[in-house]
Design an enzyme around this catalytic site. Sequence first.
Site, short mmCIF file in Angstrom:
data_model
loop_
_atom_site.label_atom_id
_atom_site.label_comp_id
_atom_site.label_asym_id
_atom_site.label_seq_id
_atom_site.Cartn_x
_atom_site.Cartn_y
_atom_site.Cartn_z
N ARG A 88 -2.33 -1.95 -3.70
CA ARG A 88 -3.62 -1.34 -3.43
C ARG A 88 -3.74 -0.08 -4.28
O ARG A 88 -2.85 0.78 -4.27
CB ARG A 88 -3.73 -0.96 -1.96
CG ARG A 88 -5.02 -0.26 -1.66
CD ARG A 88 -4.95 0.48 -0.36
NE ARG A 88 -6.21 1.16 -0.11
CZ ARG A 88 -6.33 2.26 0.62
NH1 ARG A 88 -5.26 2.79 1.18
NH2 ARG A 88 -7.49 2.81 0.80
N ARG A 135 -13.19 14.17 8.07
CA ARG A 135 -13.98 14.48 6.87
C ARG A 135 -15.45 14.68 7.21
O ARG A 135 -15.98 14.03 8.11
CB ARG A 135 -13.87 13.31 5.86
CG ARG A 135 -12.48 13.16 5.32
CD ARG A 135 -12.40 11.95 4.39
NE ARG A 135 -11.22 11.17 4.71
CZ ARG A 135 -11.06 9.89 4.42
NH1 ARG A 135 -11.99 9.23 3.78
NH2 ARG A 135 -9.95 9.26 4.76
N GLU A 166 -7.55 -6.11 4.69
CA GLU A 166 -7.47 -5.75 3.27
C GLU A 166 -6.24 -6.39 2.62
O GLU A 166 -6.27 -6.77 1.45
CB GLU A 166 -7.41 -4.22 3.14
CG GLU A 166 -8.75 -3.59 3.46
CD GLU A 166 -8.66 -2.12 3.83
OE1 GLU A 166 -8.15 -1.82 4.94
OE2 GLU A 166 -9.09 -1.28 3.03
N ASN A 222 0.87 -1.18 0.00
CA ASN A 222 0.00 0.00 0.00
C ASN A 222 0.91 1.23 0.00
O ASN A 222 1.47 1.60 1.03
CB ASN A 222 -0.89 -0.03 1.25
CG ASN A 222 -1.87 1.13 1.26
OD1 ASN A 222 -1.88 1.98 0.37
ND2 ASN A 222 -2.70 1.17 2.29
N HIS A 261 -12.98 1.68 0.14
CA HIS A 261 -12.91 0.57 1.10
C HIS A 261 -13.49 -0.72 0.54
O HIS A 261 -13.89 -1.62 1.30
CB HIS A 261 -13.69 0.88 2.41
CG HIS A 261 -13.12 1.97 3.24
ND1 HIS A 261 -13.91 2.81 4.01
CD2 HIS A 261 -11.85 2.38 3.46
CE1 HIS A 261 -13.15 3.67 4.65
NE2 HIS A 261 -11.89 3.43 4.32
#
Length: 396
Positions: free
Chosen positions: A89, A238, A383, A8, A178
Amino acid sequence: MVKVMAVNAGSSSLKFKLYEMPEEKVLCSGNAERIGHEDAIFGIKWADQSEKKILPILDHARAVELVVQAMLEKGIVKNMNEIKAVGHRIVQGGKYFSHSELFNKDTEDKIESLIPLAPLHNKAHLVGFRAFKKILPDVVNVAVFDTAFHQTMEPQDYVFPIPYEYTEKYDCRRYGAHGTSHKYLSEMGLKYLEGIKHPRIISCHIGSGASITAIKDGACVATSMGLTPLGGIMMGTRTGDLDPSVMNYLCKCTGKSVEEMYQIFNKQSGFQGVSEVSNDSRDVLKACDEGNEKAILANKLFIRRIADYIGQYYVRLGGADLIIFSAGIGENSARTREEVCEAISEALGVKINKELNSSIRGKEALLSTNDSKIKVAIIPTDEEVMIARDTFSFYK
Ligand code: AMP
């Protein structure tokens, strides 16, 4: 047995995990942080050991060299030819990718063309990929997209009610994020749904970034994040969904530009903005206990947004069989799980074992009681293993 790496790459970081496949055994994991600096940090964990160093890492290629070097030095691999495939990713796959894809010129070009939709992320992923290609030119590279799982949404779930010209011309639509996590959760959740013909799952990936997805028969039908990961429920920094006129109004009030306000919506809003305490829910919950009113409001807002999305997706799915809590907050905060379940209990008949809930952190568990109308589970997300699985499937 094949060694496969999950990577990642961020703009100044590179996280990695090496697996032995198909056993899914983790051989090592680590992180290069502050890439581009003289005092960057390189950490690696293997077997029962770990090491952390501060050293110059001026670019991603150097970070990859360090990863390779460390693996050889520690005897994690005898030579680099043992690593057969690297999975990367990729945050934004746009309309092009509904599953993982081998890295070739076409894949690279498409990821590059999507940079305007995910400026920080896609650019960094490409830098990471190119760095690996330079150091390990012969391995299979696979792109695993955060958006791919959400490509099964119907147009009424992903089209924004803007002039259709913009949807077509600029590909301005909901992509979600996601996806790799939601896919993992939906697969792991099936064990609780044996005998159900068309399983309906609402997965709540609630960490510093947070999204909720409605899944039917293993496919995403709706997800809360939008064009970018700014949409949906409120998050650490956010906003989540807003009336779009808030942008226009606040720019006029403050004299700030759209870009400045966009940064504020991304980096100074959510828990951070409302509580004025922290972006970390642990600090906010602590401040709630101390009676801080803004923290209490921030937490109430957060719970309300999650409950509203669960309600919306309950309708979208025509009911629900399982609600999953995952990621940093979902896995660790018993209070958040309890408050969300409380908020939906009257309408949806959800009941959890509160004692069990408060005793569990970061571990898989079925929380719902036998008389709950919907099962509720904690499932820690993974993940990286999904990236390794997809990558391995290309190597095979
Ligand atoms: P993630 O982005 O999935 O790594 O989640 C990180 C977030 O999880 C942190 O910012 C915290 O807000 C949250 N978190 C981790 N542990 C706890 C906890 N015990 N209670 C509440 N929030 C937590």
